[in-house]
Design a protein around this motif. Structure first.
Motif, short mmCIF file in Angstrom:
data_model
loop_
_atom_site.label_atom_id
_atom_site.label_comp_id
_atom_site.label_asym_id
_atom_site.label_seq_id
_atom_site.Cartn_x
_atom_site.Cartn_y
_atom_site.Cartn_z
N CYS A 1 1.84 4.06 5.71
CA CYS A 1 1.50 2.70 5.27
C CYS A 1 2.79 2.04 4.77
O CYS A 1 3.89 2.48 5.13
N CYS B 1 5.44 5.18 2.13
CA CYS B 1 4.90 6.47 2.56
C CYS B 1 6.03 7.46 2.81
O CYS B 1 7.21 7.12 2.74
N ASP C 1 0.83 -1.20 0.00
CA ASP C 1 0.00 0.00 0.00
C ASP C 1 0.87 1.25 0.00
O ASP C 1 1.85 1.36 0.75
#
Length: 433
Positions: free
Chosen positions: A238, A241, A231
């Motif tokens: 996540c 990120c 993700d």
């Protein structure tokens, strides 16, 4: 010997024909126009200036079509209706090259930036790295050149190319984003979004799909993912990120945000996706960081062209839809003189309205020139990009930005978006001499 029909004698079609001939197929290459350059096509039967009826009477193992030819075109539809497999050259090249490893990128915007960054990172790992696909190099050409040797491939894929795949499998892949596009080709917006998801269809458990959780359409359409999901988000913590000015992947620091020279958060996202894909394919964080520090950007994508009397000029001809043009406008806080317009793809320009306060003046040209009057408060329609350039240069004052970001394809007045960008840069340079 099995026979294969290749429809379309452009670069990808001729490359596929050559590869299939090398694999031992009897190959017929057909095109609606003349095939003037026949170099490298020895031993391949060429049928040009149309598709005679006898072509449809032969038996084929499968058919390969140029990705730009819609499935509803009669010459293709007859084979689909007859139940004959119809592929694009991506599928045939993949089947011929088991020794190649793929990092595959699709999406509406940002594909070329991610692909180019990934390629630059893969080059740090090995001289055998290559790029291919929608970026301009047929995968079949790369397979022919590789001659069976292992290599890492940064592969940009359009939905047209993905629609013609059956077994294609990348080791790591992503969909950069989803926004309305190609509604002149696709039956519906839903079918366009669904076609992008074929990128992970054949992935295995150990492969990666980098999922952009900031994009609600991706979260809606990316389902039944058979591999590991990584993700990604620009706004929350996540797997992939940003945190305290650095980019992190599964607890590993990849690079420092301040080292990236490309403008806009969307380009930071592109760099994050490319870095994660490179890491999965074995590139070290040190090599990733070196590329981030030195990468100047992609030609035709918010490409800096010139500065004159305090006016900065950018070429973003690759923005062929509303979403891409919005991304470009988001990189500039104010005083943009926007040059937009081109072939009508039947997509809405409403998303541009939120940048009305950013756009000092819009000069729109081409087939869609009058549609921008409903978008921007300050808008003028002209016939050609040359007229738009002259008006923009005449209006611009120190502190302004002139931005070519058409939000449309180029095919009403240019051969492709690259030609449009080159013409734009030539016009600017000639006017500033």
């Amino acid at each position: 010997m099995e026979t294969v029909l290749v429809i379309g004698a452009a670069r990808s079609g001729t490359a596929a024909a050559r590869l299939l001939k090398q694999q031992g197929y009897e190959v017929i290459l057909t095109d609606s126009g003349p095939v003037t350059d026949r170099s490298g096509l020895e031993g391949i039967k060429i049928v040009d200036n149309g598709h005679p009826e006898w072509l449809f009477e032969k038996e084929y193992a499968f058919v390969v079509k140029n990705p730009g030819i819609p499935y509803r075109v009669p010459v293709v539809k007859r084979f689909v209706d007859a139940g004959i497999p119809v592929y694009t050259e991506i599928e045939t090249a993949f089947r011929a090259a088991p020794s190649l490893r793929y990092g595959a990128i699709t999406g509406t915007d940002g594909k070329t930036t991610v692909t180019t960054l990934l390629y630059e990172m893969l080059k740090r790992k090995s001289d055998s790295a290559r790029f291919a696909g929608n970026i301009g190099i047929p995968l079949s050409e790369v397979v022919l050149e590789a001659e069976g040797e292992p290599a890492d491939i940064a592969l940009e894929l359009s939905n047209f190319q993905l629609m013609g795949t059956e077994t294609f499998r990348p080791e790591v892949c992503t969909v950069t984003n989803l926004a309305p596009d190609h509604l002149d080709y696709m039956d519906s917006l839903e079918s366009y979004y669904e076609s992008k998801m074929k990128i992970y269809e054949n992935c295995r458990e150990e492969d990666w799909f980098i999922r952009n959780t900031d994009d609600p359409e991706i979260m809606k359409y990316a389902t039944d993912i058979p591999c590991r999901i990584i993700d990604f988000s620009l706004t929350r913590e996540c797997d992939l990120c940003r945190h305290d000015g650095k980019v992190w992947l599964l607890g590993q620091e990849l690079f420092d945000e301040k080292d990236l020279k490309l403008a806009g958060d969307f380009n930071l996202g592109n760099a994050m996706m490319a870095a994660a894909m490179a890491f999965r394919l074995g590139v070290t964080p040190d090599d990733i960081q070196e590329v981030i520090r030195t990468f100047p950007g992609v030609e035709h994508r918010i490409e800096f062209v010139a500065e004159h009397n305090g006016v900065r000029i950018y070429n973003d001809t690759k923005a062929t839809n509303t979403h891409a043009a919005c991304a470009a406008l988001s990189a500039f806080p104010e005083r943009v003189i926007l040059l937009a317009g081109g072939k009508d793809k039947h997509i809405s320009f409403d998303g541009l309205k939120r940048y009305d306060s950013v756009v000092k003046q819009c000069y729109s040209f081409g087939e869609t020139r009058d549609r921008f009057g409903d978008v921007f408060t300050h808008q003028t329609s002209v016939d050609t990009m040359e007229e738009a350039v002259d008006l923009a240069l005449g209006l611009a004052e120190p502190g302004d930005t002139i931005l070519l970001s058409p939000a449309c394809s180029s095919f009403d007045q240019f051969a492709n978006y690259e030609e449009r960008g080159r013409v734009f840069k030539d016009l600017i340079r000639s006017r500033l001499q």
